[in-house]
Design an enzyme around this catalytic site. Structure first.
Site: not given
Ligand code: BES
Ligand code: ZN
Ligand code: MG
Length: 490
Positions: A255, A260, A267, A278, A337, A339, A341
């Site tokens: 990825k 992000d 966020k 990210d 967010d 994204e 996956r």
């Molecule tokens: N890139 C983030 C995950 C992340 C967050 C990695 C903090 C490292 C530190 C990912 O794209 C994301 O935002 N995931 C969300 C998913 C949720 C909306 C289901 C998350 O983890 O909050």
């Molecule tokens: Zn992300």
């Molecule tokens: Mg995200």
């Protein structure tokens, strides 16, 4: 940095480093010194007692072969691991840099060398990785021209192990150096250019798919997430074809969200800057491919990096959208967010359809939930194949990049069922967030053995990250050594 292996200390060295064990009154491998130096060493040895991480410097004005001796505590003999050797070697290197030296020497204790193994790998990895410093944007650069001499019995095999270790460490450092780049300096196009450069050097094929081709070919996830940014999305594909002609390849997917923001599901502001990391999964794949080509591994390996910037704008994809992925399955977007996956699902399905691989391994900073579950020193692994997981686990024991398996059964698959599409891009509330993300990815793959490694906690140093000299602040390059070990042991 030049690395030399010598049987004994031949030239004068600015800093002669030795490992000291707790409860040992000598450093094994040390040459004979004059009476004065010997008594200073003995006194220091007594004072520090090999305490882990403790450093003690002895000036040796009367000695011909060296200017200073550095005693570095590595703890009790029974507690020594590959990682503690790496950590202490890194500290030695950082001390030499602090002293503004141009070179230093490390004495390999005979107990670190066995018939089948030598700690030379860990010393080289520790030293090189500890000296890497993200100072590209600083006016004052740190001194990185530091040559290393390792004193140990020299053989062709040792020289070969050392060369391999150098390439692997440089792969991890390359990953760190790209991952650390700020989002204004590193867009999907920048990553594509890095891929082109290393492919050209390493004689690999490199293909970049851009819009409108992405949309035309059915990469609905990458297109949707990429829409909101003026830095357009890219699908980067690198091919290292050094195996037998008809041998199925290993596909690596990473990825690479260059930034992000969360998109329309924005966020919160706190720590949003960290979302430059990210892209770490993609950077891991870049570092592995670079090393694989330099090591000339006799296998077929494909590196696939879906890269986007996730931004909010009038063009962005939205919660409520239903998109069609490369696999042909549809996904209801409930949170923009989630994204990672979406772009990974496209890349995984493409990898399987295009290459019919033996195995697919993906890396992603996919879920914040991974940090809640496992913290910042262990990555999560989920899989559809026990044998593949076992091999990755074995590699992890050797490289000490820790992973822990989470379950992925039908109940979790059910949690991402959608009322209006084949699946939705979030689970139920915050329950098992890392696994429901993995469940989404699993749907992209039909039959290939696959493992997914969530590196959200380990890809860069965070508040709760264990301090290690070879992982200075910033990206860690997690996964590069792990997968190179796996590939070397295939
Ligand atoms: N890139 C983030 C995950 C992340 C967050 C990695 C903090 C490292 C530190 C990912 O794209 C994301 O935002 N995931 C969300 C998913 C949720 C909306 C289901 C998350 O983890 O909050
Ligand atoms: Zn992300
Ligand atoms: Mg995200």
């Amino acid at each position: 940095m030049k690395i030399r292996i010598e049987n004994s200390i031949e030239k004068k060295t600015g800093l002669l480093c030795g490992f000291v064990l707790t409860n040992s009154n000598k450093i094994s491998g040390l040459p004979k010194f004059d009476v004065k130096t010997t008594s200073s060493i003995n006194q220091s040895l007594k004072d520090m007692d090999g305490k882990f991480g403790k450093l003690s410097i002895i000036h040796t004005p009367g000695e011909k072969s060296n200017e200073r001796i550095l005693l570095a505590g590595i703890g009790k003999k029974e507690d020594i691991t590959k990682d503690t050797i790496r950590m202490i070697s890194g500290k030695m290197a950082q001390k030499a840099r602090e002293l503004k030296l141009k070179e230093f020497s490390v004495i390999m204790p005979p107990s670190f060398v066995t018939e089948s193994n030598s700690a030379i790998t860990q010393i080289i990895e520790g030293v090189k990785m500890a000296l890497y410093n993200f100072d590209k944007f600083k006016s004052e650069k740190s001194n990185n021209i530091l040559d290393l001499t390792i004193i140990t019995s020299k053989s062709n095999k040792i020289l070969e192990i050392a060369k391999t270790a150098e390439i692997i460490a440089e792969g991890a450092i390359f990953t760190k150096s790209v991952a650390n780049l700020p989002p204004n300096e590193c867009t999907p196009t920048t990553l594509a250019n890095f891929a082109k450069t290393i492919s050209k050097k390493g004689k690999m094929k490199c293909k970049i798919i851009s819009e409108p081709e992405l949309k035309k070919q059915g990469f609905g996830g990458i297109s949707a997430v990429g829409k909101g940014s003026k830095n357009e999305p890219k699908l980067i594909v690198m091919e290292h074809n050094s195996g037998r002609k008809n041998e199925k390849p290993i596909v690596l997917v990473g990825k690479a969200v260059t930034f992000d923001t969360g998109g329309i599901s924005l966020k919160p502001g706190a720590s949003m800057d960290e979302m430059k990391f990210d892209k770490c999964g993609g950077c891991t794949v870049l570092g592995i491919m670079k090393a694989v080509s330099e090591l000339k591994l006799p296998i077929n390996i494909i590196g696939i990096i879906p890269s986007v910037e996730n931004m909010p704008s009038g063009e962005s994809y939205r919660p409520g959208d239903i998109i069609k992925l490369y696999s042909g399955k549809t996904a209801e977007i409930l949170n923009t967010d989630a994204e990672g996956r979406l772009i990974l699902a496209d890349a995984l399905a493409y990898g399987e359809k295009q290459y019919s691989p033996k195995a697919i391994i993906d890396f992603a900073t996919l879920t914040g939930a991974c940090i809640v579950a496992l913290g910042t020193n262990v990555a999560a692994i989920t899989s559809n194949d026990e044998k593949l997981t076992k091999k990755i686990n074995d590699a992890s024991k050797r490289t000490t990049e820790e992973i822990w398996e989470l379950p992925l059964n039908q109940d979790y698959m059910d949690m991402i069922k959608s009322d209006v599409a084949d699946m939705k891009n979030v689970g139920i509330g915050r329950a098992a967030g890392t696994i429901t993300a993995a469940a989404f990815l699993k749907n992209a793959i039909e039959k290939t053995p696959w493992t997914h490694i969530d590196i959200a906690g380990v890809a860069w140093t965070q508040g709760a990250t264990k301090e290690k000299s070879y992982n200075p602040k910033g990206a860690t390059g997690f996964g590069v050594r792990l997968i190179l070990d796996y590939l070397q042991n295939l």
